[in-house]
Design a protein around this motif. Structure first.
Motif, PDB file in Angstrom:
ATOM      1  N   ILE A   1      -1.352 -17.120   7.281  1.00  4.40           N
ATOM      2  CA  ILE A   1      -1.493 -18.345   6.478  1.00  4.40           C
ATOM      3  C   ILE A   1      -1.700 -19.537   7.401  1.00  4.40           C
ATOM      4  CG2 ILE A   1      -0.215 -19.954   4.988  1.00  4.40           C
ATOM      5  CD1 ILE A   1       1.152 -17.414   3.774  1.00  4.40           C
TER       6      ILE A   1
ATOM      7  N   GLU B   1       0.233 -24.050  -1.600  1.00  4.54           N
ATOM      8  CA  GLU B   1      -0.872 -23.702  -0.699  1.00  4.54           C
ATOM      9  C   GLU B   1      -2.220 -23.885  -1.387  1.00  4.54           C
ATOM     10  OE1 GLU B   1      -0.579 -23.231   2.393  1.00  4.54           O
ATOM     11  OE2 GLU B   1       1.482 -22.588   2.728  1.00  4.54           O
TER      12      GLU B   1
ATOM     13  N   LEU C   1      -3.151 -19.619  -1.043  1.00  2.32           N
ATOM     14  CA  LEU C   1      -4.095 -20.181  -0.078  1.00  2.32           C
ATOM     15  C   LEU C   1      -5.505 -19.650  -0.318  1.00  2.32           C
ATOM     16  CD1 LEU C   1      -4.759 -21.802   2.474  1.00  2.32           C
ATOM     17  CD2 LEU C   1      -4.056 -19.810   3.822  1.00  2.32           C
TER      18      LEU C   1
ATOM     19  N   ALA D   1       2.410 -17.285  -1.198  1.00  2.00           N
ATOM     20  CA  ALA D   1       1.721 -18.329  -0.438  1.00  2.00           C
ATOM     21  C   ALA D   1       0.366 -17.850   0.054  1.00  2.00           C
ATOM     22  CB  ALA D   1       2.593 -18.769   0.735  1.00  2.00           C
TER      23      ALA D   1
ATOM     24  N   GLY E   1      -3.040 -22.962   6.448  1.00  2.00           N
ATOM     25  CA  GLY E   1      -2.012 -23.172   5.429  1.00  2.00           C
ATOM     26  C   GLY E   1      -0.806 -23.912   5.967  1.00  2.00           C
ATOM     27  N   GLU E   2       0.186 -24.138   5.112  1.00  2.00           N
ATOM     28  CA  GLU E   2       1.306 -25.027   5.437  1.00  2.00           C
ATOM     29  C   GLU E   2       2.639 -24.324   5.645  1.00  2.00           C
ATOM     30  OE1 GLU E   2       2.519 -28.794   6.475  1.00  2.00           O
ATOM     31  OE2 GLU E   2       0.489 -28.171   5.899  1.00  2.00           O
TER      32      GLU E   2
ATOM     33  N   HIS F   1       5.427 -21.535  -4.053  1.00  5.00           N
ATOM     34  CA  HIS F   1       4.801 -21.324  -2.745  1.00  5.00           C
ATOM     35  C   HIS F   1       3.305 -21.076  -2.875  1.00  5.00           C
ATOM     36  CE1 HIS F   1       8.828 -21.292  -1.080  1.00  5.00           C
ATOM     37  NE2 HIS F   1       9.166 -20.502  -2.081  1.00  5.00           N
TER      38      HIS F   1
END
Length: 656
Positions: A61, A18, A410, A406, A66-67, A14
């Motif tokens: 995020i 990112e 990021l 994550a 972010g995703e 994770h």
């Protein structure tokens, strides 16, 4: 073989996903390495994203570009907003994921991202060069807590690339380490030890020595996971069914709420009992945790069932959640019963739990040990203090959880890219985001166990709510280049609507007419003695924005997320204003930056402990210095006076 890229990301969990996406989306040629393509965005433990405080991280995020939030919105199978009975500061979104679909969807995003290449390969060595005429040999000294290990002009190295196990060299300008739980990993199930990463995947056994050669301090942590059961062997009639929310809230601010209103699967709740605990107590000598086989320190806030039974001996039972791993599998995750006991003991203890009397184990529970770092070796940018161009994120930094990983990935990716592009890094402070709290705690405080984010760690949680993450952080994501103008303009329009509606409510006065008095009585609210505005009425606990629509005929339809912000801002206005004043005091200390080359040995009035800690941590500001254990308010005053005197002296020299 020799290749040239801008950024190398080591690990595709994770954090790695990112980090790699951030770099590639900012136009840098990026390669992400993984020991197995099948492990991209894998969920080796719990099958969910979000939860208390973790939901805040996912929202942040997303706000930064972010995703994770977008991906869970595409692949969840149940969603629930936790803590609805409490105030909005602790509301947190949590979604059950379809594990396989989550991994597959994230892999698809990576595979189709411009400037990003995926490589299945093990990185075994970091390549670097000395800076500032440092001698060719590294000092035989890796203790970051020693005064002699001063992170100054003569202790800086520059990352130049990485080498794979097959001897391919990738020259690059920055490396981001997101190795998760793979470094020298070993899995333990009773007396059985397998030298693999999670889920039986290949461990990464060669990079640790290269890190040690660079003077990086390595520590050993452990975590664990429960068994997975065959759904067909479980009697759900003996358990309490747990449903998702009727109205689903998406994680991503870019997701249309209508797109996530799907049919949801159920989870189930049951409990351990005294018979379960007796089996565990009788077999503690066979547990690697209590037999001294495990070297690493485990997470306090996610203990194994053995730890629960021993440390909470007065508890008659512990919660056990049965959660589906996906729509296309019969595997069920047994939340709350992670263990490293032998297989025969596991089966015996699980079968004492109501509903699991005839359960069949698909995958045994196990503990996993792995190498990670003391994150105090990092700046708040997540770059190593001693090594330029080397960044780090995720469980390798001594944290736990997909969301914490994550978030760090990021920020590490953003800052690696910004450094290469010659731009200012992004440092989120404790008043800006849960991510800021997370990173500040990691790089400033002594953490002797895997760090887990909690709402109680955030001093300013009333203004760091999960519902306003876009209002707080979208601009930063836009300025960095990870948020589109369309998304940014959407946030600005939302902000404008909120401000206009709050202003309208404050200026809409309601008189003490008969109709209004009857309205108050009907809703159990005290009678009006004089005219008052709608905003003041909304502050009454029994009244809400929706209820007041009956006496607000000029109201125009507004989006639900705008209404939510209006209600929170009005109902908690006094508390929010008080917290904003506290933030201003906090920021005064954060703005007092400490020169990176300051020699603390010159600050004569500092206590020895404070001097040693300051040399070790190299805080970037007086605010960060004040949060270091062992640095007292008196030490901060001494440091402040010294810095002011130094500043005056420099100004005087400049004038002369």
């Amino acid at each position: 073989m020799n290749e040239k890229v801008d950024v190398c990301v080591v690990g595709a969990g994770h954090a790695g996903c990112e980090a790699a996406l951030a770099c590639a989306r900012l136009g840098l040629e990026t390669v992400i390495f993984t020991v197995s393509i099948d492990s991209i965005a894998m969920m080796p433990c719990n099958p969910n994203v979000g939860g208390t405080s973790k939901g805040h991280l996912v929202r942040e995020i997303d706000a930064l570009g972010g995703e994770m939030g977008k991906n869970i919105d595409k692949t969840f199978i149940q969603s629930k907003m936790l803590n609805r009975s409490k105030g909005p500061a602790v509301h947190s979104l949590r979604a059950q994921a379809d594990k396989a679909e989550y991994s597959r969807a994230m892999r698809k995003v990576l595979e189709n991202q411009d400037h990003l290449t995926i490589r299945q390969a093990e990185i075994c060595e970091l390549l670097y060069e000395k800076k500032n005429n440092v001698d060719n040999e590294l000092e035989d000294h890796t203790d970051i807590h020693s005064e002699n290990n001063h992170v100054g002009k003569n202790k800086v190295y520059q990352i130049t690339g990485v080498k794979t196990y097959t001897n391919t060299i990738y020259e690059c300008k920055a490396v981001i380490l997101c190795t998760g739980t793979y470094l020298k990993a070993r899995c333990l199930c009773g007396e059985a030890i397998t030298y693999t990463g999670p889920n039986g995947l290949q461990s990464a056994d060669h990079l640790t020595e290269s890190l040690k050669n660079l003077g990086i301090e390595i520590r050993r942590f452990k975590t664990g996971t429960p068994a997975r059961m065959d759904k067909r062997s479980i009697d759900f009639n003996k358990m309490e069914e747990q449903f998702g929310d009727e109205k689903i809230t998406p994680f991503s601010f870019s997701t249309d709420p209508e797109d996530v209103q799907i049919d949801q699967v159920s989870c189930w709740l049951t409990y351990t009992n005294e018979k379960t605990h007796e089996i565990i107590r009788n077999n503690l000598d066979r547990s690697p945790i209590y037999a001294g086989v495990i070297e690493g320190t485990g997470p306090r806030y996610c203990p194994s069932i053995e730890d629960k039974v021993v440390k909470f001996a007065d508890k008659e039972r512990h919660q056990v959640f049965l959660e589906p791993e996906g729509l296309h599998t019969n595997e069920m995750y047994v939340g709350g019963m992670s263990s490293s006991l032998p297989e025969d003991v596991q089966l015996a203890m699980y079968r004492t739990v109501p509903g699991l009397e005839h359960c069949k184990i698909v995958r045994n529970a196990y503990a996993i040990e792995y190498d990670c770092i003391d994150p105090r070796q990092l700046y708040p940018t997540l770059e190593f203090k001693k090594i330029k161009g080397l960044f780090s994120g995720g469980q390798f930094n001594g944290s736990s959880g997909y969301e914490e990983a994550a978030a760090q990935g990021l920020l590490a990716g953003m800052n690696a890219a910004l450094t290469i592009l010659g731009k200012e890094p992004v440092i989120l402070d404790r008043s800006q985001a849960y991510i800021g709290v997370l990173i500040d705690d990691l790089v400033t405080k002594e953490n002797n166990e895997p760090y887990r984010m909690m709402t109680s760690r955030a001093e300013y949680r009333l203004i760091l709510r999960q519902d306003n993450a876009d209002l707080r952080l979208r601009q930063i994501g836009y300025e960095v280049g990870l948020v589109s103008k369309e998304q940014y303009d959407k946030m600005l329009h939302k902000k404008e609507m909120i401000e206009q509606e709050i202003e309208r409510l404050k200026n809409t006065v309601i008189g003490a007419s008969k109709d209004h008095q009857e309205f108050m009585a009907a809703h159990g609210s005290s009678q009006l003695k004089t005219g008052t505005n709608l905003a003041e009425l909304m502050c009454r606990p029994e009244l809400s924005y929706e209820i007041l629509s009956e006496i607000d005929p000029k109201r125009k339809p507004l989006p639900e997320d705008v209404i939510e912000q209006v209600e929170i801002e009005i109902k908690y206005e006094g508390y929010i204003e008080r917290q904003l004043k506290q933030v201003e005091q906090f920021k005064k200390m954060e703005r007092k930056l400490i020169p990176t080359d300051l020699d603390y040995n010159d600050v004569k009035s500092l206590r020895l402990e404070a001097r040693q800690k300051l040399i070790s941590y190299r805080p970037v500001s007086l605010g960060q210095a004040s949060r270091i254990s062992g640095v007292s308010p008196a030490d901060i005053s001494v440091l402040l006076i010294y810095m002011e005197q130094k500043y005056r002296s420099l100004r005087k020299e400049k004038v002369e």
